[in-house]
Design a protein around this motif. Structure first.
Motif, PDB file in Angstrom:
ATOM      1  N   VAL A  40       8.020  51.409  53.420  1.00 55.93           N
ATOM      2  CA  VAL A  40       8.999  51.300  54.504  1.00 55.93           C
ATOM      3  C   VAL A  40       8.834  50.007  55.359  1.00 55.93           C
ATOM      4  O   VAL A  40       7.970  50.088  56.276  1.00 55.93           O
ATOM      5  N   GLY A  41       9.140  48.938  54.766  1.00 59.05           N
ATOM      6  CA  GLY A  41       8.834  47.722  55.251  1.00 59.05           C
ATOM      7  C   GLY A  41       7.147  47.376  55.071  1.00 59.05           C
ATOM      8  O   GLY A  41       6.778  47.854  54.067  1.00 59.05           O
ATOM      9  N   HIS A  42       6.789  46.713  55.846  1.00 64.12           N
ATOM     10  CA  HIS A  42       5.085  46.448  55.963  1.00 64.12           C
ATOM     11  C   HIS A  42       4.508  47.677  56.137  1.00 64.12           C
ATOM     12  O   HIS A  42       4.293  48.034  57.213  1.00 64.12           O
ATOM     13  N   LEU A  43       3.599  48.433  55.365  1.00 66.42           N
ATOM     14  CA  LEU A  43       3.210  49.451  55.378  1.00 66.42           C
ATOM     15  C   LEU A  43       1.625  49.154  55.834  1.00 66.42           C
ATOM     16  O   LEU A  43       0.747  49.678  56.652  1.00 66.42           O
ATOM     17  N   VAL A  44       1.294  47.862  55.454  1.00 66.82           N
ATOM     18  CA  VAL A  44      -0.188  47.271  55.769  1.00 66.82           C
ATOM     19  C   VAL A  44      -0.132  45.886  56.328  1.00 66.82           C
ATOM     20  O   VAL A  44       0.733  45.106  55.681  1.00 66.82           O
ATOM     21  N   TRP A  71     -11.330  38.653  56.766  1.00 67.33           N
ATOM     22  CA  TRP A  71     -10.017  39.328  57.384  1.00 67.33           C
ATOM     23  C   TRP A  71     -10.105  40.897  57.072  1.00 67.33           C
ATOM     24  O   TRP A  71     -10.147  41.364  55.921  1.00 67.33           O
ATOM     25  N   GLN A  72      -9.590  41.319  58.064  1.00 69.24           N
ATOM     26  CA  GLN A  72      -9.442  42.864  57.873  1.00 69.24           C
ATOM     27  C   GLN A  72      -7.745  43.413  57.915  1.00 69.24           C
ATOM     28  O   GLN A  72      -6.996  42.559  58.670  1.00 69.24           O
ATOM     29  N   TYR A  73      -7.513  44.447  57.528  1.00 66.20           N
ATOM     30  CA  TYR A  73      -6.281  45.105  57.407  1.00 66.20           C
ATOM     31  C   TYR A  73      -6.126  46.501  58.046  1.00 66.20           C
ATOM     32  O   TYR A  73      -7.128  47.229  57.858  1.00 66.20           O
ATOM     33  N   SER A  74      -4.886  46.420  58.662  1.00 64.16           N
ATOM     34  CA  SER A  74      -4.800  48.067  59.041  1.00 64.16           C
ATOM     35  C   SER A  74      -3.513  48.497  58.589  1.00 64.16           C
ATOM     36  O   SER A  74      -2.543  47.880  58.372  1.00 64.16           O
ATOM     37  N   ILE A  75      -3.311  49.904  58.774  1.00 66.01           N
ATOM     38  CA  ILE A  75      -1.947  50.714  58.229  1.00 66.01           C
ATOM     39  C   ILE A  75      -1.111  50.570  59.505  1.00 66.01           C
ATOM     40  O   ILE A  75      -1.664  50.797  60.557  1.00 66.01           O
ATOM     41  N   SER A  76       0.165  50.290  58.996  1.00 62.58           N
ATOM     42  CA  SER A  76       1.178  50.100  60.252  1.00 62.58           C
ATOM     43  C   SER A  76       1.336  51.403  60.777  1.00 62.58           C
ATOM     44  O   SER A  76       1.336  52.425  60.229  1.00 62.58           O
ATOM     45  N   PHE A 112       3.945  44.606  48.824  1.00 62.13           N
ATOM     46  CA  PHE A 112       3.332  45.165  47.833  1.00 62.13           C
ATOM     47  C   PHE A 112       1.782  44.929  47.827  1.00 62.13           C
ATOM     48  O   PHE A 112       0.962  45.937  47.486  1.00 62.13           O
ATOM     49  N   ARG A 113       1.377  43.631  47.676  1.00 59.95           N
ATOM     50  CA  ARG A 113      -0.066  43.366  47.308  1.00 59.95           C
ATOM     51  C   ARG A 113      -1.005  43.973  48.485  1.00 59.95           C
ATOM     52  O   ARG A 113      -2.160  44.390  48.281  1.00 59.95           O
ATOM     53  N   LEU A 114      -0.570  43.961  49.602  1.00 61.27           N
ATOM     54  CA  LEU A 114      -1.517  44.340  50.654  1.00 61.27           C
ATOM     55  C   LEU A 114      -1.763  45.929  50.412  1.00 61.27           C
ATOM     56  O   LEU A 114      -2.722  46.428  50.917  1.00 61.27           O
ATOM     57  N   LEU A 154       2.469  33.037  44.641  1.00 56.82           N
ATOM     58  CA  LEU A 154       3.596  33.546  45.724  1.00 56.82           C
ATOM     59  C   LEU A 154       2.724  34.177  46.690  1.00 56.82           C
ATOM     60  O   LEU A 154       2.954  34.118  48.043  1.00 56.82           O
ATOM     61  N   TYR A 155       1.857  35.299  46.068  1.00 54.85           N
ATOM     62  CA  TYR A 155       1.223  36.234  47.185  1.00 54.85           C
ATOM     63  C   TYR A 155       0.216  35.229  47.896  1.00 54.85           C
ATOM     64  O   TYR A 155       0.101  35.452  49.163  1.00 54.85           O
ATOM     65  N   GLN A 156      -0.351  34.361  47.456  1.00 55.08           N
ATOM     66  CA  GLN A 156      -1.466  33.601  48.031  1.00 55.08           C
ATOM     67  C   GLN A 156      -0.821  32.966  49.564  1.00 55.08           C
ATOM     68  O   GLN A 156      -1.347  32.712  50.364  1.00 55.08           O
ATOM     69  N   VAL A 157       0.579  32.414  49.016  1.00 60.87           N
ATOM     70  CA  VAL A 157       1.278  31.725  49.973  1.00 60.87           C
ATOM     71  C   VAL A 157       1.715  32.385  51.380  1.00 60.87           C
ATOM     72  O   VAL A 157       1.654  31.996  52.312  1.00 60.87           O
ATOM     73  N   ALA A 158       2.071  33.678  50.723  1.00 58.48           N
ATOM     74  CA  ALA A 158       2.520  34.639  51.826  1.00 58.48           C
ATOM     75  C   ALA A 158       1.473  35.180  52.709  1.00 58.48           C
ATOM     76  O   ALA A 158       1.688  35.363  53.947  1.00 58.48           O
TER      77      ALA A 158
END
Length: 690
Positions: A40-44, A71-76, A112-114, A154-158
């Motif tokens: 649903v858009g950015h999930l992470v 770098w750390q990531y969180s669920i939206s 998707f990748r995140l 493409l993922y790396q640049v994003a």
């Protein structure tokens, strides 16, 4: 089983229908060896600063710069359930492969990748890459799935772009907010965009109009004019010398010329045209185009190409005929020249935006107003782009009188070509301005004489124009024209520029002003003050454009993400180490909070902050939020002026409210509705003379 992950539920539904996954479950569809689920858009997303250290929850100068090593990531927020569903599906023993079916572009790849990384999935991934949501396109796309490693760059640049924006945004926003005592949003693309608008307004303010004079000779059936003169007396002398004379035509030159059809739309040119023709903002146009894409009526909108690929040469003529049929009489067959719109070398990730074959069965007037108008523009552009050039004869008549050259020009259409379709479009838009008629000269021959009456037409030089959505998008797109060998010009991308403009408004650095259709951008005092104190490195459009160029190099494997982020980090460190507060900044950023009225609940002062107009008594809870559904549904903003009026009188005039049903606007009166003891609601009254 093949687990397909789309970007939105609506897209997942379309894909599931084609694949035969018709059994609905909680958060996914299943059937025919496929499971189709969605984000649903950015999930992470990239984690907030305080995730790295609790002390970062407070904004302190001593803590800067904040530069994550790992770098750390969180669920939206609010999206935990869907991430859990995706993790459970990916871990199912019967799932052998994952198919990424998010939007086929930079952001879709990142979305998707995140998620894939966050859920710890190790199963092989295929990539669906399509430009249309038509069933045939989806079906063909699944026959041509590629290994996801093909899109690693493409993922790396994003991801690199997101990290760069995080570094600049977090550090610069905190730095300037702490130093100047109020929230000042700074961004890698936001700030240069704001700087261009502030610079334009400064040029307008400093502009001093200069008069000019044109001597006109009225020959009865046409008018000759000389070059503009800056000296009033010289113009008057020339007028007297010419007045009442019988003149002989010195020359008559006629040339056949042609005007080529316009190119197809990429996202930016579509947004610009919709702003010029319809008054839509860049964000509105993107929203309408995205909805049309999901309804299978147009191809993928987030594209920077204005051409089609050669493999579309067989299928597109039928679409072009259907598009032309909207505007042309049914008995006329449109001309179609596919070579005008086909160039493989000028198509990157996606081809130009065109309608799909579904338009032939579409009931245009069942669509919401905005979507219908954007679909008409896209259909018109395809019908025009493949059509013949407009051929015309341009005639220039010249006369020499009292030593000065006077000319008149006229145009005669020989073959309308694509202009004929445009004329039909404008005839459909009955409430729009009529197309300007061509100036046609009478039959004139060399040596022919005319009695004349001379007059002077006065004018003044015009200041630069305020930026509109149309012109600021053009400025953003061409911000780095000075760069040599630049493959991608501009700051931001076609997909992100609209969001940047809206964020500048949301953070109160910009505002839109003007009438219903022609609105322009004006920087707020806060916006002007921010640009006044920002160093060149942060507000330079050229530097940001150079960064965009490096992102493109990363996408092509010519530059490593680490070296780019190291450059961004180094610049951020230097900024924090060397920046000194501008003297006299207390004038730019006054610290005293002004009361705009009294709270109707407890009588305390109501003050303005970034998100709204709130009671100083924290236990009271009274607040008028700037972003609320009541106002945004009507395309209005709860401004300070409206808030003051509501607090003073309990009601305020609200002109130009937008009706989603009709696409038109109306005037109303908004009132505070206190029937809910917790939240402030609103209701409407209508003027008696409505």
């Amino acid at each position: 089983m093949n687990l397909v992950i789309a970007e939105k539920p609506s897209v997942a539904q379309s894909i599931a229908t084609v694949l035969g996954a018709t059994k609905r479950q909680d958060g996914y569809l299943e059937g025919n060896s496929y499971i189709v689920s969605w984000c649903v858009g950015h999930l992470v997303e990239l984690a907030t600063a305080d995730t790295y250290d609790e002390r970062y929850a407070k904004w302190e100068y001593a803590d800067l710069p904040i530069l994550p090593e790992n770098w750390q990531y969180s669920i939206s927020k609010g999206k935990e359930k869907q991430v859990k569903i995706l993790k459970e599906l990916a871990n199912r023993k019967d799932v052998a492969v994952i198919t990424s079916a998010t939007d086929a572009g930079r952001e879709g790849e990142l979305i998707f990748r995140l998620v894939y990384e966050k859920i710890g999935c190790k199963k092989p991934v295929k990539r669906l890459w399509i430009s249309s949501m038509e069933e045939s396109a989806i079906s063909e796309g699944f026959k041509a799935l590629r290994d996801s490693t093909y899109y690693d760059a493409l993922y790396q640049v994003a991801l690199c772009r997101a990290k760069a924006d995080w570094i600049v945004g977090i550090n610069a926003t905190r730095l300037f907010s702490v130093l100047y005592g109020q929230t000042l949003n700074v961004g890698r693309v936001m700030s240069p965009t704001l700087a261009m608008i502030v610079e334009r307004e400064a040029a307008i303010s400093a502009f001093k109009p200069e008069p000019f004079y044109t001597v006109l000779l009225d020959c009865g059936t046409f008018i000759l004019s000389c070059e503009k003169l800056t000296d009033r007396q010289a113009a008057e002398d020339l007028r007297k010398a010419c007045d009442g004379q019988t003149i002989a035509i010195h020359s008559v030159e006629s040339k056949e010329k042609s005007e080529k059809p316009p190119k197809l739309y990429d996202l930016t040119t579509l947004q610009r045209e919709a702003n010029r023709q319809l008054g839509f903002t860049a964000e509105q146009t993107l929203s309408y185009a995205q909805s049309l894409y999901e309804k299978k009526l147009v191809t993928y909108p987030r594209t920077d190409s204005r051409y089609l690929t050669s493999d579309m040469s067989e299928s597109t003529p039928a679409v072009a005929k259907a598009a032309a049929g909207i505007f042309m009489p049914k008995n006329l067959e449109p001309s179609i020249f596919m070579e005008q719109v086909t160039d493989n070398g000028k198509v990157s990730d996606h081809h130009a935006i065109i309608p799909t074959m579904n338009i032939q069965d579409c009931d245009l007037y069942s669509l919401p107003f905005g979507e219908r108008e954007v679909l008409l523009l896209i259909s018109l552009r395809l019908a025009c782009a493949v059509n013949e050039s407009c051929k015309y004869e341009e005639t220039t008549v010249t006369a020499i009188v009292s030593g000065a050259e006077f000319t008149a020009k006229g145009k005669t259409i020989l073959s309308e070509g694509f202009r004929g379709i445009e004329k039909s479009y404008h005839a459909m838009q009955k409430d729009k301005q009529p197309v300007e008629k061509e100036k046609v000269l009478p039959s004139i021959t060399t040596g022919q004489t005319f009695d004349t009456k001379a007059m002077i037409k006065e004018g003044k030089t015009s200041p630069p124009k305020h930026f509109t959505d149309d012109t600021i998008l053009a400025a953003m797109e061409n911000a780095n024209n000075a760069l040599e060998d630049s493959e991608r010009k501009g700051i931001g991308t076609p997909a992100t520029r609209a969001g940047i403009l809206e964020k500048l408004i949301k953070t109160e650095l910009l505002e839109r002003k003007g009438d219903k259709k022609t609105k322009h951008f004006l920087p707020t005092q806060k916006g002007v003050s921010l640009i006044t104190v920002l160093p060149e490195a942060i507000q330079s459009p050229q530097l940001t454009a150079e960064w965009e160029e490096k992102l493109k190099q990363i996408e092509h494997g010519l530059l490593s993400p680490d070296s780019f982020l190291q450059e961004i980090s180094q610049m951020t460190k230097s900024l924090i180490r060397t920046y000194e507060v501008i003297k006299g900044s207390d004038v730019l950023f006054p610290s005293v909070q002004e009361a705009i009225g009294k709270c109707p609940r407890c009588g305390n002062d109501v003050i303005e902050n970034q998100k709204g107009f709130c009671c100083l008594n924290k236990t009271c809870g009274f607040a008028l939020w700037k972003e609320n559904k009541f106002f945004t549904a009507k395309k209005k903003k709860l401004t300070k002026t409206i808030a003051v009026e509501l607090l003073k009188n309990g009601k305020a005039k609200l002109p130009g409210c937008y009706s989603e049903k009709t696409g038109k606007t109306y005037d109303a009166i908004v009132l505070i509705d206190e029937t809910d003891s917790k939240y402030v609601n609103f209701k409407m009254e209508f003027p008696a003379n409505r």
